[in-house]
Motif scaffolding. Structure first.
Motif, PDB file in Angstrom:
ATOM      1  N   ASP A 171      43.511  25.868  60.908  1.00 10.67           N
ATOM      2  CA  ASP A 171      44.268  26.994  61.446  1.00 10.67           C
ATOM      3  C   ASP A 171      45.303  27.509  60.449  1.00 10.67           C
ATOM      4  N   SER A 172      45.697  26.672  59.506  1.00 11.64           N
ATOM      5  CA  SER A 172      46.732  27.063  58.553  1.00 11.64           C
ATOM      6  C   SER A 172      46.218  28.130  57.592  1.00 11.64           C
ATOM      7  N   VAL A 173      47.144  28.945  57.094  1.00 11.11           N
ATOM      8  CA  VAL A 173      46.826  30.057  56.198  1.00 11.11           C
ATOM      9  C   VAL A 173      47.590  29.885  54.895  1.00 11.11           C
ATOM     10  N   THR A 174      46.889  30.000  53.761  1.00  5.72           N
ATOM     11  CA  THR A 174      47.517  29.989  52.449  1.00  5.72           C
ATOM     12  C   THR A 174      47.448  31.394  51.870  1.00  5.72           C
ATOM     13  N   ALA A 175      48.609  31.939  51.530  1.00  6.34           N
ATOM     14  CA  ALA A 175      48.677  33.287  50.972  1.00  6.34           C
ATOM     15  C   ALA A 175      48.753  33.194  49.450  1.00  6.34           C
ATOM     16  N   PHE A 176      47.982  34.029  48.769  1.00  2.79           N
ATOM     17  CA  PHE A 176      47.995  34.099  47.312  1.00  2.79           C
ATOM     18  C   PHE A 176      48.472  35.483  46.880  1.00  2.79           C
ATOM     19  N   GLY A 177      49.234  35.505  45.806  1.00  2.20           N
ATOM     20  CA  GLY A 177      49.715  36.785  45.308  1.00  2.20           C
ATOM     21  C   GLY A 177      51.123  37.070  45.755  1.00  2.20           C
ATOM     22  N   GLY A 179      54.454  37.264  47.227  1.00  2.00           N
ATOM     23  CA  GLY A 179      55.109  36.490  48.269  1.00  2.00           C
ATOM     24  C   GLY A 179      54.447  35.175  48.598  1.00  2.00           C
ATOM     25  N   GLY A 180      53.324  34.845  47.941  1.00  2.00           N
ATOM     26  CA  GLY A 180      52.603  33.611  48.235  1.00  2.00           C
ATOM     27  C   GLY A 180      52.443  32.748  46.998  1.00  2.00           C
ATOM     28  N   VAL A 181      51.361  32.006  46.946  1.00  2.00           N
ATOM     29  CA  VAL A 181      51.091  31.126  45.814  1.00  2.00           C
ATOM     30  C   VAL A 181      50.768  31.976  44.583  1.00  2.00           C
ATOM     31  N   PRO A 182      51.492  31.795  43.480  1.00  2.00           N
ATOM     32  CA  PRO A 182      51.204  32.588  42.282  1.00  2.00           C
ATOM     33  C   PRO A 182      49.956  32.081  41.562  1.00  2.00           C
ATOM     34  N   TYR A 183      49.346  32.953  40.771  1.00  2.00           N
ATOM     35  CA  TYR A 183      48.189  32.559  39.967  1.00  2.00           C
ATOM     36  C   TYR A 183      48.264  33.263  38.616  1.00  2.00           C
ATOM     37  N   THR A 184      47.629  32.644  37.626  1.00  2.00           N
ATOM     38  CA  THR A 184      47.682  33.172  36.258  1.00  2.00           C
ATOM     39  C   THR A 184      46.376  33.816  35.829  1.00  2.00           C
ATOM     40  N   ALA A 185      45.310  33.614  36.576  1.00  2.00           N
ATOM     41  CA  ALA A 185      44.016  34.218  36.245  1.00  2.00           C
ATOM     42  C   ALA A 185      43.240  34.449  37.528  1.00  2.00           C
ATOM     43  N   LEU A 186      42.428  35.501  37.535  1.00  2.00           N
ATOM     44  CA  LEU A 186      41.623  35.862  38.699  1.00  2.00           C
ATOM     45  C   LEU A 186      40.256  36.336  38.239  1.00  2.00           C
ATOM     46  N   HIS A 187      39.214  35.879  38.940  1.00  2.00           N
ATOM     47  CA  HIS A 187      37.852  36.344  38.698  1.00  2.00           C
ATOM     48  C   HIS A 187      37.210  36.635  40.052  1.00  2.00           C
ATOM     49  N   GLU A 188      36.754  37.854  40.249  1.00  2.00           N
ATOM     50  CA  GLU A 188      36.020  38.221  41.457  1.00  2.00           C
ATOM     51  C   GLU A 188      34.541  38.291  41.108  1.00  2.00           C
ATOM     52  N   GLU A 267      41.955  22.678  51.192  1.00  2.00           N
ATOM     53  CA  GLU A 267      40.578  23.112  51.414  1.00  2.00           C
ATOM     54  C   GLU A 267      40.323  23.335  52.906  1.00  2.00           C
ATOM     55  N   GLY A 268      39.634  24.423  53.219  1.00  2.00           N
ATOM     56  CA  GLY A 268      39.384  24.780  54.617  1.00  2.00           C
ATOM     57  C   GLY A 268      40.416  25.729  55.191  1.00  2.00           C
ATOM     58  N   ASP A 269      41.558  25.906  54.495  1.00  2.00           N
ATOM     59  CA  ASP A 269      42.570  26.861  54.956  1.00  2.00           C
ATOM     60  C   ASP A 269      42.015  28.278  54.955  1.00  2.00           C
ATOM     61  N   SER A 270      42.415  29.073  55.932  1.00  2.00           N
ATOM     62  CA  SER A 270      42.217  30.511  55.802  1.00  2.00           C
ATOM     63  C   SER A 270      43.083  30.988  54.647  1.00  2.00           C
ATOM     64  N   ALA A 271      42.682  32.098  54.013  1.00  2.00           N
ATOM     65  CA  ALA A 271      43.416  32.562  52.837  1.00  2.00           C
ATOM     66  C   ALA A 271      43.563  34.070  52.862  1.00  2.00           C
ATOM     67  N   THR A 272      44.707  34.537  52.390  1.00  2.00           N
ATOM     68  CA  THR A 272      44.927  35.958  52.174  1.00  2.00           C
ATOM     69  C   THR A 272      45.204  36.168  50.690  1.00  2.00           C
ATOM     70  N   LEU A 273      44.866  37.353  50.210  1.00  2.00           N
ATOM     71  CA  LEU A 273      45.055  37.674  48.797  1.00  2.00           C
ATOM     72  C   LEU A 273      45.674  39.059  48.682  1.00  2.00           C
ATOM     73  N   ASP A 274      46.770  39.142  47.932  1.00  2.00           N
ATOM     74  CA  ASP A 274      47.421  40.422  47.662  1.00  2.00           C
ATOM     75  C   ASP A 274      47.469  40.592  46.148  1.00  2.00           C
ATOM     76  N   GLY A 279      43.481  44.594  45.681  1.00  2.00           N
ATOM     77  CA  GLY A 279      44.109  45.023  46.920  1.00  2.00           C
ATOM     78  C   GLY A 279      44.399  43.836  47.829  1.00  2.00           C
ATOM     79  N   THR A 280      44.392  44.081  49.125  1.00  2.00           N
ATOM     80  CA  THR A 280      44.717  43.039  50.102  1.00  2.00           C
ATOM     81  C   THR A 280      43.453  42.573  50.802  1.00  2.00           C
ATOM     82  N   ARG A 281      43.258  41.253  50.854  1.00  2.00           N
ATOM     83  CA  ARG A 281      42.121  40.651  51.556  1.00  2.00           C
ATOM     84  C   ARG A 281      42.650  39.592  52.523  1.00  2.00           C
ATOM     85  N   ASP A 282      42.133  39.596  53.739  1.00  2.00           N
ATOM     86  CA  ASP A 282      42.574  38.593  54.714  1.00  2.00           C
ATOM     87  C   ASP A 282      41.401  37.922  55.421  1.00  2.00           C
TER      88      ASP A 282
END
Length: 309
Positions: A171-177, A179-188, A267-274, A279-282
């Motif tokens: 049920d927990s949600v991890t937000a990236f981007g 206001g959330g967890v920072p990242y140094t590289a992204l690949h879609e 692992e298994g957390d729902s995730a959002t990405l800003d 853009g924004t993904r939830d």
């Protein structure tokens, strides 16, 4: 702070010194998670189990596969390679037999509980058909076969030994981007070759594959990958068609992030990405975490996939 506790074959518990190197791989696509750790040399009896804690929270509990006591020009070391408890199901052969209308509780009692696996709170279910256990099948294969037939899903035994017959979905949600967890590289990554546009289903022995289950969204994007399903067979019920389409959709999209932090246990957390680019993904979740720590620093490589169902 990460720390490791070792248990030897004599039942003694040892708090190991500070970690010099650590690799942990947790991926829903691999039955057993893995750990490789290097410590300053510590005298021990033969090692049997290892538990990794993040502060007081266990994030990996596994059986030791290899232990190495090493001496070199740069010092003396203890090196441990381990796999999570799911490894016991992979390493043990199931006794050949057959079941009529087996339940999850029965499969769990015979093929998971003896190895220390703990059930989650998903309840019990019965597969209304027969399940055969052939010679040479592992206990993991029996469990996976049942979950495929009963839930149209692949089971997951977490890195701390909890059985999730429908996969881990927290049920927990991890937000990236922002206001959330920072990242140094992204690949879609988009893989059109994984999506299924339609499944044609056979519903009676006398009939043909005349019932189409369509993926209109994929068809609208010009994808044509069709499959056929014989729903007359007890191991291939109608819901398998929806599962085939959903699994294809999940495999077709992934976002890989490198985060300068420890994300073990997410692992298994729902995730959002800003993200400024995407853009924004939830509609995402964390499907894999690969953690690396050396003298030069630490990071987590995280894989996000689309949540379906």
């Amino acid at each position: 702070m990460l720390r490791c506790v070792l248990q030897d074959v004599e039942g003694q518990t040892i708090l190991l010194p500070r970690l010099l190197k650590l690799n942990v791989n947790i991926d829903e696509g691999v039955p057993a998670d893995s750990l490789y750790a290097v410590f300053p040399y510590t005298p021990t009896a033969e090692s049997a189990k290892i538990t990794l804690y993040d502060d007081e929270k266990p994030v990996f509990d596994g059986v030791v596969d290899e232990e190495e006591h090493a001496r070199g020009a740069d010092g003396d070391y203890l090196k441990i390679s381990a796999r999570s408890i799911a490894a016991r199901l992979l390493d043990n052969e199931a006794q050949p037999c057959s079941y009529d209308h087996p339940s999850l509780s029965l499969i769990y009692e015979r093929y998971a509980k003896p190895f220390g696996v703990i059930p989650d709170n998903s309840g019990d279910a019965v597969f209304f058909g027969e399940q055969s256990v052939p010679k040479g099948a592992s206990c993991w294969r029996v469990l996976k076969q049942f979950c495929n037939a009963c839930y149209s899903s692949v089971p997951r035994i977490s890195s701390v030994g909890v059985l999730h017959p429908k996969g881990i979905r927290r049920d927990s949600v991890t937000a990236f981007g922002a206001g959330g967890v920072p990242y140094t590289a992204l690949h879609e990554v988009k893989k059109r070759c994984e999506e299924i546009s339609a499944v044609y289903v056979k519903t009676s022995n006398a009939g043909s594959y005349t019932l189409p289950i369509r993926n209109a969204e994929a068809q609208g994007r010009g994808i044509r990958r069709e499959r056929y399903l014989n729903a007359v067979l007890t191991e291939s019920p109608m819901r398998c068609a929806d599962a085939m389409i959903a699994n294809g959709k999940k495999k077709a999209y992934a976002v890989r992030l490198r985060c300068p932090s420890c994300l073990l246990g997410r692992e298994g957390d729902s995730a959002t990405l800003d993200d400024p680019l995407l853009g924004t993904r939830d509609d995402l979740y964390i499907s894999a975490v690969h953690y690396r720590m050396t003298k030069d620093g630490a990071y987590s490589d995280v894989v996000l996939k689309r949540r379906t169902g």
